[in-house]
Design a protein around this motif. Structure first.
Motif, short mmCIF file in Angstrom:
data_model
loop_
_atom_site.label_atom_id
_atom_site.label_comp_id
_atom_site.label_asym_id
_atom_site.label_seq_id
_atom_site.Cartn_x
_atom_site.Cartn_y
_atom_site.Cartn_z
N SER A 7 30.84 1.55 12.18
CA SER A 7 29.87 0.46 12.03
C SER A 7 30.52 -0.90 12.31
N LEU A 8 31.83 -0.95 12.32
CA LEU A 8 32.59 -2.11 12.80
C LEU A 8 33.12 -1.68 14.16
N PRO A 9 32.50 -2.09 15.27
CA PRO A 9 32.78 -1.50 16.58
C PRO A 9 34.25 -1.52 17.02
N VAL A 86 37.98 -3.52 6.45
CA VAL A 86 37.08 -4.64 6.17
C VAL A 86 37.34 -5.74 7.19
N ASP A 87 36.28 -6.25 7.81
CA ASP A 87 36.40 -7.34 8.78
C ASP A 87 36.76 -8.63 8.03
N MET A 88 37.94 -9.18 8.34
CA MET A 88 38.42 -10.40 7.68
C MET A 88 38.42 -11.60 8.63
N ARG A 89 37.63 -11.54 9.69
CA ARG A 89 37.56 -12.62 10.67
C ARG A 89 36.34 -13.50 10.34
N ARG A 90 36.60 -14.70 9.83
CA ARG A 90 35.49 -15.59 9.43
C ARG A 90 34.53 -15.87 10.58
N SER A 91 35.01 -15.87 11.81
CA SER A 91 34.15 -16.16 12.96
C SER A 91 33.32 -14.94 13.40
N SER A 92 33.56 -13.80 12.80
CA SER A 92 32.84 -12.58 13.18
C SER A 92 31.48 -12.50 12.49
N PRO A 93 30.47 -12.02 13.20
CA PRO A 93 29.17 -11.80 12.55
C PRO A 93 29.24 -10.68 11.50
N ARG A 94 30.32 -9.92 11.52
CA ARG A 94 30.49 -8.83 10.55
C ARG A 94 31.52 -9.17 9.47
N PHE A 95 31.86 -10.44 9.32
CA PHE A 95 32.84 -10.86 8.30
C PHE A 95 32.44 -10.30 6.93
N GLY A 96 33.40 -9.64 6.28
CA GLY A 96 33.17 -9.09 4.95
C GLY A 96 32.50 -7.72 4.94
N ARG A 97 32.13 -7.19 6.11
CA ARG A 97 31.54 -5.85 6.16
C ARG A 97 32.65 -4.81 6.24
N TRP A 98 32.33 -3.60 5.82
CA TRP A 98 33.34 -2.54 5.79
C TRP A 98 32.85 -1.28 6.49
N ALA A 99 33.81 -0.47 6.86
CA ALA A 99 33.55 0.87 7.39
C ALA A 99 34.55 1.79 6.72
N GLY A 100 34.14 3.02 6.46
CA GLY A 100 35.07 3.94 5.80
C GLY A 100 34.69 5.38 6.03
N GLY A 101 35.63 6.25 5.73
CA GLY A 101 35.41 7.68 5.85
C GLY A 101 36.62 8.46 5.39
N GLU A 102 36.45 9.77 5.32
CA GLU A 102 37.54 10.63 4.87
C GLU A 102 38.49 10.94 6.01
N LEU A 103 39.76 10.81 5.71
CA LEU A 103 40.83 11.28 6.57
C LEU A 103 41.56 12.36 5.80
N SER A 104 41.83 13.48 6.45
CA SER A 104 42.50 14.57 5.73
C SER A 104 43.39 15.38 6.65
N ALA A 105 44.25 16.16 6.03
CA ALA A 105 45.08 17.09 6.79
C ALA A 105 44.21 18.15 7.45
N ALA A 177 35.64 -14.51 -1.23
CA ALA A 177 35.31 -15.93 -1.15
C ALA A 177 36.54 -16.83 -1.16
N THR A 178 37.63 -16.39 -1.79
CA THR A 178 38.83 -17.23 -1.87
C THR A 178 40.03 -16.61 -1.14
N ALA A 179 39.86 -15.44 -0.56
CA ALA A 179 40.98 -14.78 0.13
C ALA A 179 41.31 -15.51 1.43
N LEU A 180 42.58 -15.47 1.79
CA LEU A 180 42.98 -15.95 3.10
C LEU A 180 42.30 -15.05 4.14
N ALA A 181 41.91 -15.64 5.25
CA ALA A 181 41.21 -14.83 6.27
C ALA A 181 41.61 -15.33 7.65
N PHE A 182 41.22 -14.56 8.63
CA PHE A 182 41.41 -14.93 10.03
C PHE A 182 40.31 -15.91 10.42
N GLU A 183 40.56 -16.73 11.38
CA GLU A 183 39.51 -17.67 11.85
C GLU A 183 38.54 -17.00 12.76
#
Length: 183
Positions: A7-9, A86-105, A177-183
């Motif tokens: 969901s985060l391309p 998690v998208d940490m790029r403030r200039s991104s339209p997806r800033f603060g959105r996440w994607a996740g899933g299971e990784l396993s052996a 809201a207060t974390a350092l982020a990418f521009e």
């Protein structure tokens, strides 16, 4: 190798071809040429890391800021984790959105997390061996983190059967809201 955008391309799920029979299995866990083609540009990895963690250990959400921003190619060789970017790029339209899933052996899945994204995982099995390649060296002066349970992120972590076990640093991580982020 099958590559699927999440969901985060920019964050890619990579499924290597696994050849199995009664003896076990074989897979090519990394091929520079195929990886570069999958992400659309050359990527140079400089460091490989390996961690082992017990059930319920939650590591993250971590990232490194420029000039030491890291991309990570992550996988699990023993056990199972729920892995999150998690998208940490403030200039991104997806800033603060996440994607996740299971990784396993068992599923052999890998996740490509490019620079600009935070990363973390929760161990769902008794133990898990987690391996990852990075595009820059560890640089503590460039470290950033965001709190794993920040309501602004809304990450839906699965139940590992025990309360999350955090490092002191991860427990004290700032909110988005207060974390350092990418521009």
């Amino acid at each position: 190798m099958k590559v699927t955008p999440t969901s985060l391309p920019e964050v890619l799920l990579i499924e290597p071809k696994v050849f199995g029979d009664a003896r076990g299995f074989f897979m090519e866990s990394f091929n520079q040429q195929a990886f570069d083609a999958a992400v659309g540009h050359a990527v140079a990895f400089v460091q490989d890391n390996h961690s082992r963690s017990a059930r319920g250990v939650l590591r993250g959400l971590h990232y490194q800021l420029p000039p030491h921003a890291q991309g990570k190619l992550v996988r699990v060789t023993s056990g199972c984790v729920f892995d999150v970017a998690v998208d940490m790029r403030r200039s991104s339209p997806r800033f603060g959105r996440w994607a996740g899933g299971e990784l396993s052996a068992d599923n052999h899945h890998q996740l490509w997390i490019p620079p600009g994204f935070a990363h973390g995982f929760l161990v769902l099995s008794d133990t898990a061996d987690f391996l990852y390649k990075t595009t820059d060296y560890y640089a503590p002066q460039a470290e950033g983190s965001v709190r794993w349970d920040d309501p602004a992120l809304g990450v839906v972590w699965p139940d590992a059967g025990v309360a999350p076990v955090l490092s002191g640093k991860d427990a004290a991580a700032p909110l988005l809201a207060t974390a350092l982020a990418f521009e």
